[in-house]
Motif scaffolding. Sequence first.
Motif, short mmCIF file in Angstrom:
data_model
loop_
_atom_site.label_atom_id
_atom_site.label_comp_id
_atom_site.label_asym_id
_atom_site.label_seq_id
_atom_site.Cartn_x
_atom_site.Cartn_y
_atom_site.Cartn_z
N ILE A 128 -22.32 -13.87 -1.08
CA ILE A 128 -21.85 -13.47 -0.05
C ILE A 128 -20.23 -12.93 -0.23
O ILE A 128 -19.78 -12.07 0.43
N THR A 129 -19.36 -13.46 -1.33
CA THR A 129 -18.31 -13.02 -1.46
C THR A 129 -18.22 -11.63 -2.13
O THR A 129 -17.48 -10.73 -1.77
N TYR A 142 -25.75 -13.46 4.14
CA TYR A 142 -24.88 -14.54 4.87
C TYR A 142 -25.46 -15.76 5.32
O TYR A 142 -26.78 -15.94 5.19
N ARG A 159 -19.33 -10.66 9.54
CA ARG A 159 -19.97 -11.46 8.32
C ARG A 159 -20.34 -10.42 7.38
O ARG A 159 -20.52 -9.16 7.77
N SER A 160 -21.02 -10.93 6.28
CA SER A 160 -21.57 -9.81 5.19
C SER A 160 -22.96 -9.83 5.69
O SER A 160 -23.58 -10.34 6.50
N GLN A 219 -21.01 -5.15 1.84
CA GLN A 219 -20.93 -4.74 3.53
C GLN A 219 -20.47 -5.91 4.33
O GLN A 219 -21.48 -7.13 4.42
N LYS A 220 -19.36 -6.00 4.77
CA LYS A 220 -18.66 -7.24 5.28
C LYS A 220 -18.37 -7.01 7.02
O LYS A 220 -17.65 -7.51 7.49
N LYS A 221 -18.74 -5.86 7.45
CA LYS A 221 -18.40 -5.35 8.77
C LYS A 221 -19.45 -5.72 9.75
O LYS A 221 -19.62 -4.87 10.98
N CYS A 276 -20.72 -9.57 -1.54
CA CYS A 276 -21.48 -8.45 -0.76
C CYS A 276 -20.43 -7.25 -0.29
O CYS A 276 -19.41 -7.80 0.63
N CYS A 327 -25.69 -8.34 -4.91
CA CYS A 327 -26.20 -9.87 -4.63
C CYS A 327 -26.99 -10.49 -5.74
O CYS A 327 -26.86 -11.27 -6.59
N ASN A 348 -20.95 -10.99 13.60
CA ASN A 348 -21.44 -12.52 13.73
C ASN A 348 -22.02 -12.83 14.98
O ASN A 348 -21.23 -13.44 15.71
N CYS A 352 -28.43 -4.32 5.61
CA CYS A 352 -28.25 -4.47 4.23
C CYS A 352 -28.39 -3.05 3.48
O CYS A 352 -29.24 -2.33 3.51
#
Lengths: 334, 166, 665, 306
Positions: free
Chosen positions: C250-251, C273, C269-270, C255-257, C253, C302, C260, C291
């Motif tokens: 998760i950290t 997640y 969130r990624s 793609q975090k935008k 990844c 990941c 959620n 993803c």
Amino acid sequence: MQKYISQHNLDTLLDTLIKRGIRVVAPRMNAGIPLYEPLGSSGEVVSDTLPRRSAKEAFFPVCEDIMSYKKEGQKVTITDIDPGRFPETVLFGVRPCDAAAIPVLDAVFSWDYKDEFFLERRKKTTIIGLACTAADDACFCTAVGLSPSASKGSDLFLTALEGGGYACDTCSEKGEALIANNQALFDGPSTSNPIPFAEPQTDTFDLTKVKAWLNDHFEDPLWDGIATRCVGCGACAFVCPACHCFDIVDEGTEKAGKRRKNWDACGFWKFTHHASGHNPRDLQPKRYRNRIMHKFKYYDDKFGQTLCTGCGRCVRICPVGIDIAAIVEEINKK
Amino acid sequence: MHPEKQKHTFEPKIIAFVCTWCTYAGADLAGTSRMQYPSNVRVLKFPCTGRIDPVFILKAFQQGADGVLVSGCHPGDCHYIAGNFHARRRFAVFRKLLEFVGVDLNRLQFSWVSAAEGGKWVEVVTDLTEKVRSMGPMTEFKELALEEQWSGTIDTPELQEAYNAI
Amino acid sequence: MSRIGVFICHCGENISRTVDVERVAQEIGRLPGVSFSTDYKYMCSDPGQNLLKNAIKEQKLTHVVVAACSPRMHEKTFRKAVEAAGLNPFLCEMANIREHCSWVHENREEATVKAIDIVGMMVERVKKNRVLPTITVPVTKRSLVIGGGIAGIQAALDIADCGHEVILVEREPSIGGHMAQLSETFPTLDCSQCIMTPKMVDVANHPKIKLYTYSEIERVEGYIGNFQVTIKKKARSVDEDKCTGCGVCITKCPQKKIPNKFDCNIGLRSAIYVPFPQAVPNTPVIDRDNCTKFKTGKCGVCQKVCGPGAVDFEQQDTLIVEAVGAIVVATGFDLYTIDEKPKGSPIKGYGEFGHGKIPDVIDGMTFERLASASGPTGGKILRPSDGKEPKQIVFIQCIGSRAREKGISYCSKVCCMYTAKHTMLYHHKVHDGQAYVFFMDARTPGKSYDEFWRRSIEEEEAVYIRGMVSRLYQKGDKVVVMGSDIAVGVQVEIEADMVVLATAIQPQKGADSLAQKLGISYDKYNFYSEAHAKLRPVECATAGIYLAGACQGPKDIPETVSQASAAAAKVMTLFSKDQLEREPIVARVREFGCVGCFACKKVCAYGAVEEKEIRDRQGNLVKTVAFVNPGVCAGCGTCQATCPSKCVELDGYTDEQVIAMIEAL
Amino acid sequence: MTSLIDTTIYSAITEAIRVEAARILSEGEVTAVVGYAAARRKGSAQPIVINTAADAGQLIFTPSCVNNLAVYLTKAKKEISKTGKIGIVVKGCDLKALVGLMGESQLKREDMYLIGVPCIGVLASTVQPATGLTAETIAPKCTECDAHLPQGCDFVPAQTPVVTKLEHKYAAEIARLEALTPAERWAYWKEQFTKCIKCYACRQVCPFCFCEQCLCDRNKPQMVDTTPRPAGNAAWHIVRAMHLAGRCAGCAECERVCPMDIPLNLLNRKMAMELKELYDYEAGFDVLDKGPLTMFTDKDDQSFIK
């Protein structure tokens, strides 16, 4: 001794009888079909067509009560029907094929058990037969040893004459009595010629030969071949002048009801259905075989008569065109 | 307290076929609420109107009912999800058949009476009883039951008595 | 020959006042088959029942008719008494001469005649009654719980604590449901997660609970005691057995935008997640729609960083079949949204309230996330548009609820209380802020509820305005709320920094299709229907299926938990025996006459009719006939009325019994 | 007098049926063919089951080929052995029955080879078989036929039936009866039902009366009196009409075979009209999962319910 009766006098005879309280049963129209039914007056008679049902119902009703019961508390009251209440009847305009069936029925209803319902009606009924002047290709009375002018079974037998009126033959004491009671309406014999009798277009069967074949062919491919068509209704038996099987049922409630006797037919699956669930005539060919066997073998074995008078009704009404004359003809040729 | 009851010369026999969950309970409610209605009705309880066979209606008339009521749950309320919907179609068709053979449909009533509608039960039963009372006895099936084919007819005193009773 | 005993009850004077009970007993005593007929003051009393029992023995009775009150009242009582005397209980019938006779007619003669008819009818009926053995159905003592919110969790724990296996199925990647989203709970203001997460952990650790998250019900077959459930386990892309929940994926990844959903889309969130930090199971899931690996084929970070090698891009959806004996449905609720609804939808939107267009108009659940210490703002009340603290806040109640013109006529039940809670939370966090509430009524029945509500006004200074909002629009960075205060009779206009709408509670999306799979009924809003609104509020009409929580109708947490425990208790009742006993009023097929037209099957609302092959000794197919599964049949008898040859017959209501009654009249 | 209806295409149809029957029998596609053959009486026809190609020459199609042969395929008539796929000669009206039977799980399409007949009409039951086909002698059902050319068969001879427009006899009679008072209608049916002798020919030829044990043949309880008295007769015909409602496709065999000429098909047509009006349902066109009386909608008419 032959007598003559004019059409007018014949009508008078029937109307007089009705007036005297005697039930006169003759072919008349009901809801579109000719049936033997009690007349209101002589004008209702239709004499040019074979009634859809035979004359047997004058003695062997479609359905009749034979007993009634009533329960009150723990007490059960049973009332028998008194055959003495059956009305005096004159059965008029009976075709030779219908009249001839009546002595055939006499045999079975007065054999080991005397059926008082049948016999009492029979005793109280005088039969006036009428010679046949028209036939269609379903008719085959001549094939079974009868004819359009056969008086078998009649007490009086009428033959329509050219120029009107009827020659009247007396065939029994009952017939004699009817004439005696209505002397004025009858004249001496007429010299007119009868209107030509009907001529059914069938060969005569050798009934002895047919019976001999049936004796040996309880199992035969013939039955399967013919009778797969049979759909198992009772129409043939019900319109037949000679078929006489009946069923007895109780109808009613816990409180009251009737025991009734009504026509039955060997074509029905239920006819030989045992309480156990077993049915010895489980398939239709076996049931149809019984019809032929009964008519041309079993009845003859027992009573020395054939149980068919060639009226052709079953041929006309069979839903699937089964033609008893054609079948017997085929057996006859074997 | 109560008005003098009217005397009637004809008391019709009404048979009601009802479902146990709604109409039977509705009739119970009429009872617990001490509502009053004519005593002519006899109630037969079924789990659901879906169980009620058209033959029962026919049989009821044959057994001498002057009026027949069939009542169950309102659409959507069926305890068995859809029994009353099936019944609705079945009876929509059956009543048309009876009408066609000559039964006066005023003698056959259908209703939805819920377990909460004690008042409606009273109303339906009262209306049907009064309607049928004004029409007089249902003679058709009773007469038919006494009729015979001509060949089987004999004039017995009991038959005559039965005819007179209609 | 039957020896019928008839017992006419006086019911004190309730019956005997209008019905001449002695005469009824005498007349009935004369009916064929009746060997004992008497009347008694109170048949349902102990002496009355003893009279019945003794008569059965002394008079050697074969059938019994008790003429008294409605069978709905005492049928069970008398059938039990008859059974105690050694007769089959179904050889006893009741004739209703109270509700249907003595209470509704005044004329003694008329009522007596009618009573004789009613009893006579039941005498004829009972003659045709048959001994009906109780039906037993084997019970699989495992249960399925659908939905992993507080309702499902509570039900699962209760059942599992009794030692029976539970299959808990949750559609989302984690259990917890809506309760996990809440910040604090009324009326005690304890932290929702603090009380919720221990239960979630209990579920995860319970040896008797088998948890399927990110899974849905595909198919349900069978019947009470014997269901076969097919569960679709959606591909998580992470092997649950290998994953340790370390969270490195998760950290890392890139793609975090992604908005959620758990945070009502205000947090991000990624692509790989867990929906929230305390998720159970703490196993991430890859959101394949967002993803990069799944969209472009490139990335796979990941997988590279996962020590145990748990990330599996090839994972497929799998189908699992589980055999269970009972099902608890706890699918919960969803919130009504005020946006425009599709044309033809019975539910209408509130386009005029600007939700979705004005960023600072939010719903109650979003407010919960804002107020939550673990939420996207860390528990600070900051408005979505610019992250400023709102100083004037307006809460509007009954959005959707109780609005027939919008298509929802019911009250959502929890909004009054949670709005009061919101004003408090707001006041605790924004001391100089002012909360206004537009409301129709405050509905606060419940232990300590009204006190709670009053506190929001009296101590937390919320201003309650009785009236509806007529218009709401953006003006600069303010949201102007116009409404009326009907208590004072003036128009009100508030320039608010943020508006919170208390939107209605609705069933979960897809509730109807799940109901169809389960064969349970639902109302026009898709809330599941209980078997009886008052007396069987937990059971479905379909045997073996129970309801818990808001899937049945709006509920707050204590109610939900109570119902969940009640559902669990019902399941336990079912599981308390190896064989399930049920009333034998079920349809049976006479195979001898059945021709297999399956009209019965077509009309059966319960799917109780199956096709059965009849074979001869050589194994040749003779015919296919109908078979009624007695475990599923509910006993309505629609099949029998439909069968042309009457080869399916409803025990207890056979044609013979019915015709006997008609003929008795 | 009305002129003869042209049925000259029937001889070409006869030839086509024979060729096709011979082919499917010789190629082993079917084990038997149910069709019509000439009978003894002049112009008459009867059902026949043939098992060899050599017998195909017996097959005919004439205005006397009135039977609905579908009855030979239903389970109640076990005598036609189900040794394999069966060929059957069907008119449009007969085909409707087969469609209904498929919907009621009594037949499977793959077990049948359907030889459809382009049909102009057949003779009424009230005339001699040798009579010519005219507007008077044609069977009443043929005046209302909407399936002269059967659809969806495996084989249909190429001939096109040229149809004469005739007065709809049933519709006219039903309208006449509907215009009467209930008492008059009751009198009409009483007279008709009284004639009934309970020979059950109507039941036995009906493709839809496939019950192994008829409700009316059971006596625990006796739902319908079995004796041929007016009461039992009326009950029988009412119950039968109800059981056929939504199923009967109008082959009118019950009426044709009634030896007492009771206009039974009037009841069935009336029911069909009601089902059309109430639920827009017409029997015999598609193989349906559920008939009109085994399904419902929540919008069904309930104007008659209080």
